[in-house]
Each structure stands twice: as structure tokens, then as C-alpha cells.
Design a protein around this motif. Sequence first.
Motif, PDB file in Angstrom:
ATOM      1  N   PHE A 107     -10.039 -62.071  66.767  1.00 55.63           N
ATOM      2  CA  PHE A 107      -8.821 -62.851  66.607  1.00 55.63           C
ATOM      3  C   PHE A 107      -8.298 -63.179  68.008  1.00 55.63           C
ATOM      4  CE2 PHE A 107      -9.188 -60.493  62.698  1.00 55.63           C
ATOM      5  CZ  PHE A 107      -8.648 -61.307  61.715  1.00 55.63           C
ATOM      6  N   PRO A 108      -8.383 -64.456  68.420  1.00 58.85           N
ATOM      7  CA  PRO A 108      -7.845 -64.807  69.731  1.00 58.85           C
ATOM      8  C   PRO A 108      -6.321 -64.635  69.748  1.00 58.85           C
ATOM      9  CG  PRO A 108      -8.576 -66.773  68.574  1.00 58.85           C
ATOM     10  CD  PRO A 108      -8.931 -65.598  67.721  1.00 58.85           C
ATOM     11  N   GLU A 109      -5.773 -64.470  70.932  1.00 59.24           N
ATOM     12  CA  GLU A 109      -4.336 -64.267  71.060  1.00 59.24           C
ATOM     13  C   GLU A 109      -3.544 -65.398  70.386  1.00 59.24           C
ATOM     14  OE1 GLU A 109      -1.340 -62.499  74.430  1.00 59.24           O
ATOM     15  OE2 GLU A 109      -2.976 -63.795  75.099  1.00 59.24           O
ATOM     16  N   SER A 110      -4.098 -66.593  70.360  1.00 57.01           N
ATOM     17  CA  SER A 110      -3.428 -67.734  69.721  1.00 57.01           C
ATOM     18  C   SER A 110      -3.300 -67.563  68.200  1.00 57.01           C
ATOM     19  CB  SER A 110      -4.171 -69.032  70.031  1.00 57.01           C
ATOM     20  OG  SER A 110      -5.485 -68.982  69.508  1.00 57.01           O
ATOM     21  N   SER A 111      -4.041 -66.628  67.608  1.00 52.76           N
ATOM     22  CA  SER A 111      -3.961 -66.394  66.157  1.00 52.76           C
ATOM     23  C   SER A 111      -2.941 -65.315  65.801  1.00 52.76           C
ATOM     24  CB  SER A 111      -5.339 -65.996  65.611  1.00 52.76           C
ATOM     25  OG  SER A 111      -5.693 -64.697  66.046  1.00 52.76           O
ATOM     26  N   PHE A 112      -2.316 -64.713  66.823  1.00 52.30           N
ATOM     27  CA  PHE A 112      -1.357 -63.637  66.567  1.00 52.30           C
ATOM     28  C   PHE A 112      -0.078 -64.200  65.976  1.00 52.30           C
ATOM     29  CE2 PHE A 112      -2.980 -60.674  70.210  1.00 52.30           C
ATOM     30  CZ  PHE A 112      -4.229 -60.687  69.657  1.00 52.30           C
ATOM     31  N   ILE A 113       0.397 -63.559  64.936  1.00 50.12           N
ATOM     32  CA  ILE A 113       1.683 -63.886  64.338  1.00 50.12           C
ATOM     33  C   ILE A 113       2.749 -62.993  64.952  1.00 50.12           C
ATOM     34  CG2 ILE A 113       2.983 -63.809  62.158  1.00 50.12           C
ATOM     35  CD1 ILE A 113       0.260 -64.553  60.808  1.00 50.12           C
ATOM     36  N   ASN A 114       2.336 -61.801  65.319  1.00 45.53           N
ATOM     37  CA  ASN A 114       3.224 -60.821  65.929  1.00 45.53           C
ATOM     38  C   ASN A 114       2.413 -60.124  67.007  1.00 45.53           C
ATOM     39  OD1 ASN A 114       4.603 -58.397  66.533  1.00 45.53           O
ATOM     40  ND2 ASN A 114       5.606 -58.424  64.530  1.00 45.53           N
ATOM     41  N   SER A 115       2.859 -60.208  68.247  1.00 44.68           N
ATOM     42  CA  SER A 115       2.056 -59.678  69.355  1.00 44.68           C
ATOM     43  C   SER A 115       2.151 -58.168  69.513  1.00 44.68           C
ATOM     44  CB  SER A 115       2.442 -60.364  70.663  1.00 44.68           C
ATOM     45  OG  SER A 115       3.805 -60.117  70.941  1.00 44.68           O
ATOM     46  N   SER A 116       3.039 -57.501  68.778  1.00 44.14           N
ATOM     47  CA  SER A 116       3.120 -56.039  68.878  1.00 44.14           C
ATOM     48  C   SER A 116       2.067 -55.419  67.961  1.00 44.14           C
ATOM     49  CB  SER A 116       4.521 -55.549  68.527  1.00 44.14           C
ATOM     50  OG  SER A 116       4.805 -55.829  67.179  1.00 44.14           O
ATOM     51  N   ILE A 117       0.859 -55.317  68.488  1.00 44.62           N
ATOM     52  CA  ILE A 117      -0.278 -54.794  67.725  1.00 44.62           C
ATOM     53  C   ILE A 117      -0.606 -53.404  68.252  1.00 44.62           C
ATOM     54  CG2 ILE A 117      -2.742 -55.112  67.267  1.00 44.62           C
ATOM     55  CD1 ILE A 117      -2.199 -58.142  67.295  1.00 44.62           C
TER      56      ILE A 117
END
Length: 135
Positions: A107-117
Amino acid sequence: MNLVFDPKWDKALPDTDRRKIEQTFQKFVLPNTAGKQITFTPLWQARNHRSDLLVTVLINNYSSQAYSFGNTTLKYVEDNAVKAEKTFTLERVYVPLDSSMPWTFIFPESSFINSSINLHGSLICHNLNDLDPPD
């Protein structure tokens, strides 16, 4: 249920990772699970140098036919919250019937809905009809 490896994985997989995959398969993948088609058993998750999320799972095919991923939307979920979502078309991924196969979904960073993973999640696919039988 059989454990199978993509030929490239089979050649390149370090012995320690192979043992972890085999142990997870023996411990968590159940044979003859009625009513299921495709499930994902988490193996590990990581972030790479580009901040992409790498989610390695066992793809478990309980269905009566082989599957590959064609235009399939997967979601990465942690604590019931969707953290990333991406549509995958993976012509190379071929999971025989009644088999489990390890694979890493990126999952590229551009696919993140919430960056706190926090790297303790799972994959879900709401529409298993998106999974395509191979030609």
C-alpha cells in the motif's frame, strides 16, 4: 489445505521466514472451513524506505476454483478503522483451490486514509466476487 509458494518466493525466501510461514499455516489455517471462500491470515507488516505499507499474509483459498486478483479492492484495518485502501490487479498471483499462499500487498503512502499506522492490523476484502478465476 496445501501450502504453496509462488516460484519466485520459493527461490528467494530466507529459511527463517519460510519456517514462520509454515508454523503460521499449521497453527492458524483451518482445513475444510465451510462457507468461506478467500481469507487472509496475517504474517507480518512493515514500512519500507518510501513509507509504503507492506502487508504479508497467507491467502487462503477455500473455494472450489483457483483464484487470482483482478481489480480487487483490499483494505488494511487496525482497531476496526480503515487505515489504507488500494485496488490490486495481480496477474502473477495464482492461488490454487484448497491452498494457502503467502503474498505481500504493498500500500503506497498515497493509499493511506489515516497515517497513524501501528503495524498490527489485517486485510479485508468486502466483495469476494472481485476475485477472478484465472484464464
